[in-house]
Design a protein around this motif. Structure first.
Motif: not given
Lengths: 312, 312
Positions: B22-25, B29-33, B47-48, B57-58
């Motif tokens: 979560i912290a990394a997300h 940027s949007a370019a990173h999944r 997550l909930e 996330f995937d």
């Protein structure tokens, strides 16, 4: 008992060494006679400056000095009248019971092995350093540089030498001997430690407690840490650098205070037929005093005899 | 760009890893999944709990976990549906651009070498650790444990890998590469460093600055310190123990703060065909975040391509 001191050895010699000799003399009993080896006129004038009678010492005048940067083997053979060469000759001839110097470490090692020689059965003598323990007390680490490459049987012997030293000098009963490694499990390590572990596990010569890792050096798990001289030298210098960083940053703490080499005097050369101590090049009078006292303790403890018996 | 994270790896997984994701997300940027690999239901419920949408996330669901104490090679082959094995399969198949885990270090090493494999020409990949410098900035030390026994040509290659890493990840121009040794002079050392020195001196592959000693690790003399994995591991753990001692004793200092592994995320495995980072077993969410970001930086920097070119 005659305690020899090289007054020419060290960055601050002969002033620091003569002042250190005075400090040592003040705590030594009448049974101990300090023998100052080096330039006698200089020693006499330093004693006079400090109002300390030369009658308190024996003197052996020498005319040569081995510099800190000189090649050890060459220097020892080419300077027979150097304070180090003369000190070792006297030690070999029984005119001294112990010898110490804060001079050229390599020359001290070479001199020890060439003159008083290794104890029969000892493959390679080792240099040890004092390790302060977080919970108090001291341990030792060896080898710290005399043998950059070691074999398993050499490391096994370091365990014997270190264990006897910890027992007789630090008064630790059945010292815990550990092997420096990169994992605690028996099968961990490089080829050297993997081959050494089973030898140590099977030995009855000391109390082997297994592997320890870099993070455990200052813990209470081991009184004696055995490692090759390359790794030991890196550990010693890294630990020194941490101590220097805490000093520079003014971080005062009782534990870090115990890193100060001055209070330990120097590194004993273990596995030779006489007590020999090498001081830090930057030794001040306090360090010199403690170096002398350590060499005296080694002589009085019967350490060399015990080592000879262990390797019979 | 797809960044894989093993959410089952580490002492505090999966909570610390999902919070770290979560912290990394939040900073990616949007370019990173970010691809979370592990038990999907657990991830979803974490997550909930934290009111963070799973749409960010995937997920790749896996049913097995490699424990911290498991034998690396056995675990990788016997647990094909473990988060580590699946992560490496995806990395190999191009479904991920980078992969990181705070799980079993040995399994990460074995997984990397077995799946994405060593860069052609690289004899042995190495693990590197970040070294804070006293005067500011960072350097790296390698190897810190992937190769307990090394040969001179392996150490030479570590110099190449470390130099490129320092250049591309720390933005250091022409990084100073030094050989860890027990003396500064060329002829000093053990058989390994004595044989390595001339190779490094002659190389045009990096900027060799000579030997450094244990006391110089935190100095500015070198950006990249090359050593065998045994010595490197001892240095790493000894330095960590000093940091822990300063923490325990409440000795606060900016320099020691920079020893905190959390801010660096983990140790890169250098010399394999993809960005791989191994986190500390005790990683908290902050460490996990930085581990993910480091693996992303490695992927974006073109480091792997540069390494491939260097070994062509």
């Amino acid at each position: 008992m005659k305690i020899g001191l090289d007054i020419m050895g060290g960055d601050y010699a002969p002033k620091a060494t003569v002042l250190g000799a005075i400090a040592a003399h003040k705590v030594l009993s009448a049974a101990h006679r300090l023998v100052l080896i080096g330039d006698k006129p200089t020693a006499l004038s330093l004693l006079e400056e400090n109002n300390y009678s030369p009658d308190n010492f024996d003197f052996v005048h020498t005319t040569q000095v081995i510099g800190m940067g000189e090649h050890p083997t060459k220097a020892i053979s080419q300077k027979p009248d150097s304070s180090i060469a003369v000190g070792f000759k006297m030690l070999k001839d029984g005119e001294l019971d112990a010898f110490s110097s804060a001079g050229n470490t390599g020359a001290m090692l070479v001199g020890a092995v060439f003159s008083v020689k290794s104890i029969p059965g000892v493959i390679r003598p080792a240099m040890a350093t004092t390790v302060p323990k977080l919970k108090g007390g001291l341990g030792i680490l060896l080898d710290v540089g005399a043998n950059a490459d070691c074999k398993p049987d050499t490391l096994l012997q370091f365990g014997v030498l270190g264990s006897l030293y910890a027992e007789l000098i630090y008064n630790i009963q059945s010292p815990k001997v550990a092997l420096m490694n990169i994992g605690e499990e028996e099968e961990k390590g490089n080829l050297l430690t993997q081959a050494t572990y089973p030898l140590m596990k099977d030995t009855k010569l000391f109390n082997f407690v297994g592997n320890i890792e870099g993070r455990d050096v200052f813990g209470s798990g081991a009184d004696v840490i055995v490692t090759d001289g390359f790794t030991g030298n890196v550990i010693l210098k890294l630990a020194e650098s941490f101590y220097m960083i805490t000093l520079k940053k003014g971080l005062k703490d009782e534990f870090f205070d115990r890193f100060n080499y001055e209070q330990y005097g120097g590194s004993p050369i273990l596995g030779v037929n006489a007590p020999v101590v090498v001081g830090h090049g930057i030794s001040n009078p306090e360090a010199i005093k403690n170096m002398v006292l350590l060499s005296k303790d080694m002589a009085e403890s019967g350490l060399i005899e015990k080592m000879k018996q262990a390797f019979q």
